[in-house]
Design a protein around this motif. Sequence first.
Motif, PDB file in Angstrom:
ATOM      1  N   GLU A 193      -8.653  -6.811  -6.318  1.00  0.00           N
ATOM      2  CA  GLU A 193      -8.013  -6.486  -7.603  1.00  0.00           C
ATOM      3  C   GLU A 193      -7.494  -5.045  -7.619  1.00  0.00           C
ATOM      4  N   PRO A 194      -6.302  -4.824  -8.192  1.00  0.00           N
ATOM      5  CA  PRO A 194      -5.772  -3.457  -8.277  1.00  0.00           C
ATOM      6  C   PRO A 194      -6.539  -2.616  -9.298  1.00  0.00           C
ATOM      7  N   ILE A 195      -6.451  -1.302  -9.132  1.00  0.00           N
ATOM      8  CA  ILE A 195      -7.099  -0.374 -10.069  1.00  0.00           C
ATOM      9  C   ILE A 195      -6.101   0.067 -11.139  1.00  0.00           C
ATOM     10  N   SER A 196      -4.886   0.360 -10.701  1.00  0.00           N
ATOM     11  CA  SER A 196      -3.883   0.871 -11.652  1.00  0.00           C
ATOM     12  C   SER A 196      -2.481   0.614 -11.126  1.00  0.00           C
ATOM     13  N   VAL A 197      -1.517   0.750 -12.026  1.00  0.00           N
ATOM     14  CA  VAL A 197      -0.109   0.635 -11.617  1.00  0.00           C
ATOM     15  C   VAL A 197       0.739   1.618 -12.421  1.00  0.00           C
ATOM     16  N   TYR A 198       1.709   2.188 -11.750  1.00  0.00           N
ATOM     17  CA  TYR A 198       2.747   2.975 -12.404  1.00  0.00           C
ATOM     18  C   TYR A 198       4.079   2.420 -11.912  1.00  0.00           C
ATOM     19  N   ALA A 199       5.020   2.178 -12.810  1.00  0.00           N
ATOM     20  CA  ALA A 199       6.269   1.548 -12.372  1.00  0.00           C
ATOM     21  C   ALA A 199       7.479   2.125 -13.109  1.00  0.00           C
ATOM     22  N   THR A 200       8.604   2.077 -12.431  1.00  0.00           N
ATOM     23  CA  THR A 200       9.867   2.494 -13.045  1.00  0.00           C
ATOM     24  C   THR A 200      10.912   1.399 -12.804  1.00  0.00           C
ATOM     25  N   CYS A 201      11.990   1.421 -13.567  1.00  0.00           N
ATOM     26  CA  CYS A 201      13.054   0.449 -13.320  1.00  0.00           C
ATOM     27  C   CYS A 201      14.403   1.082 -13.647  1.00  0.00           C
ATOM     28  N   SER A 222      13.367  -2.109  -9.396  1.00  0.00           N
ATOM     29  CA  SER A 222      12.153  -1.490  -9.935  1.00  0.00           C
ATOM     30  C   SER A 222      11.252  -1.077  -8.779  1.00  0.00           C
ATOM     31  N   THR A 223      10.384  -0.136  -9.086  1.00  0.00           N
ATOM     32  CA  THR A 223       9.409   0.341  -8.093  1.00  0.00           C
ATOM     33  C   THR A 223       8.048   0.400  -8.777  1.00  0.00           C
ATOM     34  N   ALA A 224       7.060  -0.238  -8.184  1.00  0.00           N
ATOM     35  CA  ALA A 224       5.715  -0.245  -8.767  1.00  0.00           C
ATOM     36  C   ALA A 224       4.727   0.268  -7.730  1.00  0.00           C
ATOM     37  N   VAL A 225       3.911   1.217  -8.163  1.00  0.00           N
ATOM     38  CA  VAL A 225       2.897   1.780  -7.254  1.00  0.00           C
ATOM     39  C   VAL A 225       1.526   1.280  -7.712  1.00  0.00           C
ATOM     40  N   PHE A 226       0.916   0.451  -6.897  1.00  0.00           N
ATOM     41  CA  PHE A 226      -0.403  -0.114  -7.211  1.00  0.00           C
ATOM     42  C   PHE A 226      -1.462   0.611  -6.395  1.00  0.00           C
ATOM     43  N   ARG A 227      -2.568   1.000  -7.059  1.00  0.00           N
ATOM     44  CA  ARG A 227      -3.693   1.582  -6.313  1.00  0.00           C
ATOM     45  C   ARG A 227      -4.801   0.552  -6.220  1.00  0.00           C
ATOM     46  N   ASN A 323       5.422  -4.195 -15.718  1.00  0.00           N
ATOM     47  CA  ASN A 323       6.509  -4.211 -16.720  1.00  0.00           C
ATOM     48  C   ASN A 323       6.182  -3.265 -17.884  1.00  0.00           C
ATOM     49  N   LYS A 324       4.910  -3.276 -18.289  1.00  0.00           N
ATOM     50  CA  LYS A 324       4.499  -2.409 -19.414  1.00  0.00           C
ATOM     51  C   LYS A 324       4.659  -0.938 -19.020  1.00  0.00           C
ATOM     52  N   SER A 325       4.297  -0.629 -17.785  1.00  0.00           N
ATOM     53  CA  SER A 325       4.448   0.742 -17.307  1.00  0.00           C
ATOM     54  C   SER A 325       5.933   1.139 -17.279  1.00  0.00           C
ATOM     55  N   MET A 326       6.783   0.174 -16.867  1.00  0.00           N
ATOM     56  CA  MET A 326       8.233   0.458 -16.873  1.00  0.00           C
ATOM     57  C   MET A 326       8.706   0.806 -18.281  1.00  0.00           C
ATOM     58  N   GLU A 327       8.147   0.098 -19.285  1.00  0.00           N
ATOM     59  CA  GLU A 327       8.587   0.309 -20.672  1.00  0.00           C
ATOM     60  C   GLU A 327       8.045   1.600 -21.263  1.00  0.00           C
ATOM     61  N   THR A 328       6.783   1.927 -20.933  1.00  0.00           N
ATOM     62  CA  THR A 328       6.107   3.037 -21.612  1.00  0.00           C
ATOM     63  C   THR A 328       6.099   4.323 -20.797  1.00  0.00           C
ATOM     64  N   GLY A 329       6.296   4.206 -19.502  1.00  0.00           N
ATOM     65  CA  GLY A 329       6.196   5.390 -18.642  1.00  0.00           C
ATOM     66  C   GLY A 329       4.758   5.791 -18.366  1.00  0.00           C
ATOM     67  N   GLU A 330       3.818   4.952 -18.787  1.00  0.00           N
ATOM     68  CA  GLU A 330       2.393   5.273 -18.616  1.00  0.00           C
ATOM     69  C   GLU A 330       1.828   4.606 -17.374  1.00  0.00           C
ATOM     70  N   VAL A 331       0.741   5.194 -16.869  1.00  0.00           N
ATOM     71  CA  VAL A 331      -0.035   4.511 -15.833  1.00  0.00           C
ATOM     72  C   VAL A 331      -0.904   3.472 -16.547  1.00  0.00           C
ATOM     73  N   ILE A 332      -0.902   2.250 -16.041  1.00  0.00           N
ATOM     74  CA  ILE A 332      -1.721   1.197 -16.665  1.00  0.00           C
ATOM     75  C   ILE A 332      -2.941   0.960 -15.779  1.00  0.00           C
ATOM     76  N   TYR A 333      -4.110   0.992 -16.399  1.00  0.00           N
ATOM     77  CA  TYR A 333      -5.354   0.731 -15.654  1.00  0.00           C
ATOM     78  C   TYR A 333      -5.807  -0.690 -15.934  1.00  0.00           C
ATOM     79  N   PHE A 334      -6.283  -1.378 -14.892  1.00  0.00           N
ATOM     80  CA  PHE A 334      -6.681  -2.788 -15.063  1.00  0.00           C
ATOM     81  C   PHE A 334      -8.134  -2.861 -15.519  1.00  0.00           C
TER      82      PHE A 334
END
Length: 334
Positions: A193-201, A222-227, A323-334
């Motif tokens: 399972e991923p820890i977090s994602v940051y994405a742009t589009c 789009s570019t998504a960085v998953f940790r 997608n949420k990160s693309m919209e908000t510019g935030e890092v999303i934690y799972f």
Amino acid sequence: MKKLRIALIGCGGRSGSHQASFEKMDNVTVVAVADPIEERRNKAAQRFGVDAKRVYKNHSELYDNENADSVDAVVICVEPDAHTDIEERAIEKNIPFLVEKPMTLDLAQADRIEKAVKEKNLITSVGFQDRYLDLMEIIKEELPKHKAGGLVYGAWVGGIPGVWWWQKKSTCGGQLVEQNIHLADGLRFLYGEPISVYATCSRGIVKPGTDASPEYDTDDHSTAVFRFQNNVTATLVSGCYSKDVRPRCGLYITLSDIVLDYRLRNNLIITTKDGVKDIPRGVDQTYLLDKAFVDAILTGDRSLIRSDYSDALKSLKMTFAANKSMETGEVIYF
Ligand SMILES: NC(=O)c1ccc[n+]([C@@H]2O[C@H](COP(=O)([O-])OP(=O)(O)OC[C@H]3O[C@@H](n4cnc5c(N)ncnc54)[C@H](O)[C@@H]3O)[C@@H](O)[C@H]2O)c1
């Protein structure tokens, strides 16, 4: 031999691939089909000699006339935003189902379906075909033999698929949700399972009405960085703006003493200090996906299924978080 009786809901492009699998299996028979497009439902019916009375205009008509005594499983291949109550009605009737990814664009609905599937202990499968690829199995076996941690570059870059619903983000979910979800799911298959994602589009390369249909409004790329745990960082790029070139797609995994260059559904190039090995794909992964579903129902052995609804929901949520990160510019934690 007992034959598994399948009903097809949605007889478009992807259904055709499943139909090709079922055609090759002598323990499967397609007994009912449904699609609002007459030509498509008739073509599928003809392919399997389905009785005209069991050729339906949509899933509602099919469920009104079929039940768990007449059908052993349904295979659902509809547009991502067209799931309405298709799965809910299968669950009500205790009919196992295979559904294509992305299983819906409504996560609240997906949560309800997952809960109901669990309550009924129903067999389900989701169309993550790459999990059945020999090349992915080789990567999964290889990774623990090496020092953990490193970078993964993943890419799915190409043109705009031909189906009408791909042109709008509201009907396809965006390329990461609709298409690159395969590689996102591949990351979960390999790393957990991923820890977090940051994405742009980004948009602006594809001109609606010129390069795409006038209503085109999905992201060009789009570019998504998953940790992940163990110091693994994976970047997934998605792009649909390519026209006359075919960029390389797949996963490029770099560990300290090995590089695994997985070229999407084609081959795997492994480089170590001892040399280079190029392994071609040796299986038809959609056939194996379908066979696993059929065999799981016939034998009761669910371990054959590599991604059931609950598991697949985690991959769906992974892409929606991006997608949420693309919209908000935030890092999303799972
Ligand atoms: N696993 C994979 O590799 C893979 C590959 C391609 C597509 N897909 C997925 O498969 C799904 C379908 O894609 P497609 O390319 O076949 O799309 P498509 O547009 O070719 O076919 C969808 C079909 O569903 C029918 N349909 C819609 N509502 C229906 C209903 N209520 N009852 C019966 N039929 C209904 C439509 O009329 C249409 O013929 C999508 O979610 C897509 O992401 C998965």
